[in-house]
Design an enzyme around this catalytic site. Structure first.
Site, PDB file in Angstrom:
ATOM      1  N   LYS A 126      94.831  64.906  76.163  1.00 56.05           N
ATOM      2  CA  LYS A 126      95.104  66.320  75.891  1.00 56.05           C
ATOM      3  C   LYS A 126      96.499  66.488  75.291  1.00 56.05           C
ATOM      4  O   LYS A 126      96.699  67.272  74.358  1.00 56.05           O
ATOM      5  CB  LYS A 126      94.987  67.137  77.176  1.00 56.05           C
ATOM      6  CG  LYS A 126      93.640  67.066  77.888  1.00 56.05           C
ATOM      7  CD  LYS A 126      92.556  67.752  77.134  1.00 56.05           C
ATOM      8  CE  LYS A 126      91.293  67.920  77.964  1.00 56.05           C
ATOM      9  NZ  LYS A 126      90.671  66.661  78.379  1.00 56.05           N
ATOM     10  N   LYS A 161      91.927  74.475  80.151  1.00 57.02           N
ATOM     11  CA  LYS A 161      91.318  73.213  80.558  1.00 57.02           C
ATOM     12  C   LYS A 161      92.312  72.361  81.330  1.00 57.02           C
ATOM     13  O   LYS A 161      93.521  72.404  81.087  1.00 57.02           O
ATOM     14  CB  LYS A 161      90.779  72.442  79.348  1.00 57.02           C
ATOM     15  CG  LYS A 161      91.731  72.272  78.173  1.00 57.02           C
ATOM     16  CD  LYS A 161      90.970  71.696  76.966  1.00 57.02           C
ATOM     17  CE  LYS A 161      91.825  71.667  75.718  1.00 57.02           C
ATOM     18  NZ  LYS A 161      91.102  71.169  74.535  1.00 57.02           N
ATOM     19  N   ARG A 211      83.918  65.005  66.254  1.00 56.75           N
ATOM     20  CA  ARG A 211      84.579  63.751  66.615  1.00 56.75           C
ATOM     21  C   ARG A 211      84.802  62.954  65.324  1.00 56.75           C
ATOM     22  O   ARG A 211      83.855  62.495  64.694  1.00 56.75           O
ATOM     23  CB  ARG A 211      83.729  62.964  67.613  1.00 56.75           C
ATOM     24  CG  ARG A 211      84.178  61.527  67.853  1.00 56.75           C
ATOM     25  CD  ARG A 211      85.608  61.393  68.359  1.00 56.75           C
ATOM     26  NE  ARG A 211      85.899  62.172  69.543  1.00 56.75           N
ATOM     27  CZ  ARG A 211      85.626  61.780  70.789  1.00 56.75           C
ATOM     28  NH1 ARG A 211      85.038  60.630  70.995  1.00 56.75           N
ATOM     29  NH2 ARG A 211      85.960  62.546  71.809  1.00 56.75           N
ATOM     30  N   ARG A 226      79.576  68.080  67.542  1.00 49.12           N
ATOM     31  CA  ARG A 226      78.902  68.325  68.814  1.00 49.12           C
ATOM     32  C   ARG A 226      78.799  69.831  68.999  1.00 49.12           C
ATOM     33  O   ARG A 226      79.783  70.505  69.281  1.00 49.12           O
ATOM     34  CB  ARG A 226      79.675  67.639  69.938  1.00 49.12           C
ATOM     35  CG  ARG A 226      79.677  66.108  69.754  1.00 49.12           C
ATOM     36  CD  ARG A 226      80.810  65.419  70.444  1.00 49.12           C
ATOM     37  NE  ARG A 226      82.103  65.880  69.963  1.00 49.12           N
ATOM     38  CZ  ARG A 226      83.258  65.531  70.528  1.00 49.12           C
ATOM     39  NH1 ARG A 226      83.269  64.741  71.578  1.00 49.12           N
ATOM     40  NH2 ARG A 226      84.406  65.990  70.044  1.00 49.12           N
ATOM     41  N   ARG A 234      81.124  74.954  75.245  1.00 48.85           N
ATOM     42  CA  ARG A 234      81.504  73.551  75.123  1.00 48.85           C
ATOM     43  C   ARG A 234      80.499  72.795  74.267  1.00 48.85           C
ATOM     44  O   ARG A 234      79.298  72.908  74.455  1.00 48.85           O
ATOM     45  CB  ARG A 234      81.576  72.902  76.518  1.00 48.85           C
ATOM     46  CG  ARG A 234      82.543  73.578  77.461  1.00 48.85           C
ATOM     47  CD  ARG A 234      82.400  73.054  78.880  1.00 48.85           C
ATOM     48  NE  ARG A 234      81.076  73.312  79.421  1.00 48.85           N
ATOM     49  CZ  ARG A 234      80.634  72.843  80.588  1.00 48.85           C
ATOM     50  NH1 ARG A 234      81.429  72.075  81.322  1.00 48.85           N
ATOM     51  NH2 ARG A 234      79.426  73.122  81.005  1.00 48.85           N
ATOM     52  N   ASP A 274      89.419  65.016  67.992  1.00 47.25           N
ATOM     53  CA  ASP A 274      88.539  66.168  68.150  1.00 47.25           C
ATOM     54  C   ASP A 274      89.073  67.291  67.273  1.00 47.25           C
ATOM     55  O   ASP A 274      90.239  67.700  67.414  1.00 47.25           O
ATOM     56  CB  ASP A 274      88.478  66.616  69.609  1.00 47.25           C
ATOM     57  CG  ASP A 274      87.675  65.663  70.474  1.00 47.25           C
ATOM     58  OD1 ASP A 274      87.015  64.764  69.920  1.00 47.25           O
ATOM     59  OD2 ASP A 274      87.699  65.818  71.710  1.00 47.25           O
ATOM     60  N   GLU A 282      92.265  67.534  70.343  1.00 47.69           N
ATOM     61  CA  GLU A 282      92.520  66.419  71.252  1.00 47.69           C
ATOM     62  C   GLU A 282      92.617  65.128  70.453  1.00 47.69           C
ATOM     63  O   GLU A 282      92.070  65.023  69.347  1.00 47.69           O
ATOM     64  CB  GLU A 282      91.413  66.259  72.311  1.00 47.69           C
ATOM     65  CG  GLU A 282      91.373  67.354  73.353  1.00 47.69           C
ATOM     66  CD  GLU A 282      90.381  67.076  74.474  1.00 47.69           C
ATOM     67  OE1 GLU A 282      89.989  65.894  74.651  1.00 47.69           O
ATOM     68  OE2 GLU A 282      89.987  68.026  75.161  1.00 47.69           O
ATOM     69  N   ASN A 284      91.673  61.277  71.417  1.00 47.27           N
ATOM     70  CA  ASN A 284      91.050  60.444  72.451  1.00 47.27           C
ATOM     71  C   ASN A 284      91.326  58.977  72.179  1.00 47.27           C
ATOM     72  O   ASN A 284      91.021  58.465  71.099  1.00 47.27           O
ATOM     73  CB  ASN A 284      89.538  60.694  72.465  1.00 47.27           C
ATOM     74  CG  ASN A 284      89.206  62.122  72.848  1.00 47.27           C
ATOM     75  OD1 ASN A 284      89.047  62.430  74.014  1.00 47.27           O
ATOM     76  ND2 ASN A 284      89.119  63.008  71.858  1.00 47.27           N
TER      77      ASN A 284
END
Length: 316
Positions: A126, A161, A211, A226, A234, A274, A282, A284
């Site tokens: 994050k 979050k 992604r 997504r 979400r 993301d 984000e 990852n």
């Protein structure tokens, strides 16, 4: 080449979509030797080296179930593997943190670890975006209820979050009416004891939380959008989102090409960005996924690109 995968128990893999499995399959296709262990198997004793106590040498059976066969079980010093691939899924909790320190010690003993243990610690998923504010939506990181309320008053529609969440767990949207904002803050910040991330809501989420993959600093030309389903906010696949592969946009590429060389130079062989709309939300690094979905829907061989990059890194 001997590759040790540090991962969740193999028995838990959903091979039809698991990214680590796709890496293993491509490595096996090239004749590489596959080993696997769990972070709990990692041990260091003074005077010795970091070892995986119950490492398993495996072969792939090609079956959907019972997909691997154990050839041998042995204590394996990580420095004796040609590559150690850290693929333990989040959360990045205390045990994950301790595992990165053991992997760091293994590096000092000669092991080649991907992603770099130091880089894993330096890039919490994050918070890693804070370095690149030019690409992010308005974002607040705080424990303060008053600061969150002020952010909501400014932006009206926000996402809250936890910093250690995964798969969309613990994500809340609060609209302009502020309904349940107080209760959500209490739930997430535990009375001011835990830090929360807050971002302006991005309406482009309706088109998917994309992604975008970086492998060896290079951009995979397709991403996985997504897309939230039903009344969900979400897009995470774990939260019921629908994964739709698509070519990356010009903006996706701009963000990825700006970050790719920087992150690769820090020892991050594989990164999952993301992106919602034109904003980075984000970064990852622990166990990025979506290899199989992108490959199956587009024909672009993501596992091949990854093993190519791994082999190049080992030859460097």
């Amino acid at each position: 080449m001997k590759i040790l995968f540090v991962a969740d128990p193999l028995e838990s893999f959903k091979t039809y979509k698991d990214t680590t499995f796709s890496m293993m399959r491509e490595a096996a296709r090239r004749g590489h030797e596959l080993w696997a262990c769990h972070p709990a198997d990692l041990v260091w004793h003074s005077g010795g080296r970091v070892v995986a106590r119950q490492a398993r040498a495996i072969t792939l059976t090609g079956a959907a179930h019972d997909w691997f066969s154990v050839v041998a079980t042995a204590e394996l010093a990580l420095a004796e593997a040609d590559a150690v691939v850290m693929r333990k899924d989040p959360p990045f909790d205390s045990e994950y943190f301790y595992a990165t320190h053991l992997l760091g010690q293994a590096e000092r003993e000669g092991a080649r670890v991907f992603n770099s243990p130091q880089a894993l610690r330096d890039h919490p998923e994050k918070l890693a975006i804070l370095e690149f504010p030019q690409f992010t939506p308005p974002t607040l990181v705080t424990r303060s209820e008053a600061a969150i309320r002020a952010f909501h008053a400014e932006h009206h529609d926000i996402i809250l979050k936890p910093l250690d969440g995964m798969g969309g767990a613990g994500i809340f949207r609060v609209g302009s009416d502020g309904l349940n904002l107080g209760a959500i803050i209490e739930t997430l910040n535990k009375g001011g004891a835990e830090t929360v991330m807050v971002q302006r809501y991005l309406p482009a989420i309706k088109d998917g939380d994309k992604r975008v993959l970086l492998i060896g600093g290079q951009v995979v030309p397709f991403c996985l959008a997504r897309i939230p389903q039903g009344g969900e906010v979400r897009g995470n696949l774990a939260a019921g989102g629908k994964g739709v592969a698509q070519p990356i946009s010009a903006r996706d590429r701009e963000i990825a090409e700006a970050l790719g060389p920087i992150l690769a130079a820090r020892g991050l062989l594989l990164v999952g960005l993301d992106v919602i709309g034109d904003r980075l939300t984000e970064i990852n690094v622990t166990s990025p996924t979506c290899f199989q979905e992108i490959t199956e829907q587009t024909g672009f061989d993501v596992p091949k690109m990854f093993i190519d990059a791994l082999e190049r890194a080992l030859a460097a």
